[in-house]
Design a protein around this motif. Structure first.
Motif, PDB file in Angstrom:
ATOM      1  N   LYS A  49       0.807  -1.217   0.000  1.00 34.24           N
ATOM      2  CA  LYS A  49       0.000   0.000   0.000  1.00 34.24           C
ATOM      3  C   LYS A  49       0.843   1.271   0.000  1.00 34.24           C
ATOM      4  N   LEU A  50       2.138   1.143   0.200  1.00 29.89           N
ATOM      5  CA  LEU A  50       3.023   2.296   0.165  1.00 29.89           C
ATOM      6  C   LEU A  50       3.198   2.742  -1.279  1.00 29.89           C
ATOM      7  N   ARG A  51       2.970   4.028  -1.547  1.00 32.72           N
ATOM      8  CA  ARG A  51       3.103   4.574  -2.906  1.00 32.72           C
ATOM      9  C   ARG A  51       4.424   5.311  -3.018  1.00 32.72           C
ATOM     10  N   VAL A  52       5.132   5.095  -4.120  1.00 32.07           N
ATOM     11  CA  VAL A  52       6.420   5.734  -4.357  1.00 32.07           C
ATOM     12  C   VAL A  52       6.307   6.562  -5.633  1.00 32.07           C
ATOM     13  N   LEU A  85      -1.997  14.992  -6.839  1.00 38.28           N
ATOM     14  CA  LEU A  85      -1.518  13.845  -7.605  1.00 38.28           C
ATOM     15  C   LEU A  85      -0.882  12.815  -6.675  1.00 38.28           C
ATOM     16  N   ILE A  86      -0.478  13.267  -5.514  1.00 38.04           N
ATOM     17  CA  ILE A  86      -0.002  12.357  -4.464  1.00 38.04           C
ATOM     18  C   ILE A  86      -1.177  12.163  -3.513  1.00 38.04           C
ATOM     19  N   PRO A  87      -1.578  10.928  -3.278  1.00 35.57           N
ATOM     20  CA  PRO A  87      -2.760  10.702  -2.439  1.00 35.57           C
ATOM     21  C   PRO A  87      -2.544  11.158  -0.997  1.00 35.57           C
ATOM     22  N   ARG A  88      -3.491  11.902  -0.491  1.00 42.53           N
ATOM     23  CA  ARG A  88      -3.419  12.442   0.864  1.00 42.53           C
ATOM     24  C   ARG A  88      -3.618  11.356   1.920  1.00 42.53           C
ATOM     25  N   GLU A  89      -4.433  10.365   1.618  1.00 41.83           N
ATOM     26  CA  GLU A  89      -4.817   9.351   2.608  1.00 41.83           C
ATOM     27  C   GLU A  89      -4.002   8.066   2.523  1.00 41.83           C
ATOM     28  N   ASP A  91       0.155   6.305   2.559  1.00 40.23           N
ATOM     29  CA  ASP A  91       1.575   6.539   2.801  1.00 40.23           C
ATOM     30  C   ASP A  91       2.260   6.696   1.459  1.00 40.23           C
ATOM     31  N   ALA A  92       3.082   7.745   1.328  1.00 38.19           N
ATOM     32  CA  ALA A  92       3.748   8.021   0.063  1.00 38.19           C
ATOM     33  C   ALA A  92       5.186   8.470   0.310  1.00 38.19           C
ATOM     34  N   VAL A  93       6.049   8.109  -0.637  1.00 42.98           N
ATOM     35  CA  VAL A  93       7.445   8.524  -0.616  1.00 42.98           C
ATOM     36  C   VAL A  93       7.745   9.159  -1.961  1.00 42.98           C
ATOM     37  N   VAL A  94       8.408  10.316  -1.938  1.00 44.39           N
ATOM     38  CA  VAL A  94       8.845  10.964  -3.168  1.00 44.39           C
ATOM     39  C   VAL A  94      10.366  10.956  -3.201  1.00 44.39           C
ATOM     40  N   TYR A  95      10.912  10.871  -4.405  1.00 43.39           N
ATOM     41  CA  TYR A  95      12.364  10.941  -4.531  1.00 43.39           C
ATOM     42  C   TYR A  95      12.760  11.660  -5.804  1.00 43.39           C
ATOM     43  N   CYS A  96      13.985  12.208  -5.757  1.00 38.85           N
ATOM     44  CA  CYS A  96      14.561  12.886  -6.911  1.00 38.85           C
ATOM     45  C   CYS A  96      16.050  12.561  -6.943  1.00 38.85           C
ATOM     46  N   ASN A 115      -1.638  20.244   4.506  1.00 35.24           N
ATOM     47  CA  ASN A 115      -1.978  19.288   5.565  1.00 35.24           C
ATOM     48  C   ASN A 115      -1.863  17.821   5.166  1.00 35.24           C
ATOM     49  N   PHE A 116      -0.982  17.527   4.218  1.00 33.18           N
ATOM     50  CA  PHE A 116      -0.641  16.129   3.958  1.00 33.18           C
ATOM     51  C   PHE A 116       0.229  15.695   5.133  1.00 33.18           C
ATOM     52  N   SER A 117      -0.009  14.530   5.679  1.00 34.99           N
ATOM     53  CA  SER A 117       0.812  14.097   6.812  1.00 34.99           C
ATOM     54  C   SER A 117       1.512  12.768   6.552  1.00 34.99           C
ATOM     55  N   ARG A 118       1.195  12.125   5.444  1.00 38.05           N
ATOM     56  CA  ARG A 118       1.719  10.774   5.214  1.00 38.05           C
ATOM     57  C   ARG A 118       2.725  10.716   4.070  1.00 38.05           C
ATOM     58  N   VAL A 119       3.333  11.844   3.752  1.00 38.04           N
ATOM     59  CA  VAL A 119       4.314  11.892   2.667  1.00 38.04           C
ATOM     60  C   VAL A 119       5.713  12.016   3.267  1.00 38.04           C
TER      61      VAL A 119
END
Length: 149
Positions: A49-52, A85-89, A91-96, A115-119
């Motif tokens: 369920k973790l989105r990257v 575009l990044i789901p608020r609800e 868990d998400a990880v962004v990278y560059c 107020n995103f808290s799961r990124v």
């Protein structure tokens, strides 16, 4: 004249202290919302369920046309314009691949302001992931080389 010098000195000191406080707050925020490559790798092996999200600049993607397996590519310009575009609800990880994860930090700050808290930001980005020997997959989709943020 002395009063002007004192006022200018006080103003400079206030600006200096304010900038130090702002930098310290940004560092704490980044620390709180960062994830190490090892931790991300562990989570990806057990948590589907973790989105990257790969938010690298187009030229970086051109130089290294690969992604972390399961990652979704979103140009940083689009994410900054539309953070949803990044789901608020989820868990998400962004990278560059920017020095000091600049693009990821900009996206994180934008998301937190909404107020995103799961990124989280992958510390060291794709380079840190690859340095650990973790897998990557080729990126084959067409993309624009628009480099404006």
């Amino acid at each position: 004249m002395a009063l002007i010098v004192i006022c200018v000195g006080a103003l400079c000191l206030a600006l200096f202290v304010g900038s130090r406080i702002k930098r310290a707050r940004a560092r704490r925020e980044l620390e709180e919302h960062s994830i190490e490559p090892e931790t991300l790798h562990e989570l990806l092996t057990v948590n589907q369920k973790l989105r990257v999200f790969d938010v690298r600049q187009p030229l970086d993607l051109l130089a290294y046309s690969e992604l972390i397996p399961g990652a979704t590519r979103i140009p940083p310009k689009e994410v900054l314009a539309n953070p949803l575009l990044i789901p608020r609800e989820e868990d998400a990880v962004v990278y560059c691949t920017c020095p000091d994860d600049k693009t990821s930090r900009e996206i994180l700050q934008r998301a937190l302001s909404l107020n995103f808290s799961r990124v989280k930001v992958l510390r060291g980005g794709l380079a840190a992931w690859k340095a650990k020997g973790y897998p990557v997959v080729p990126y084959r989709d067409a993309f624009r080389l628009d480099t404006e943020i």
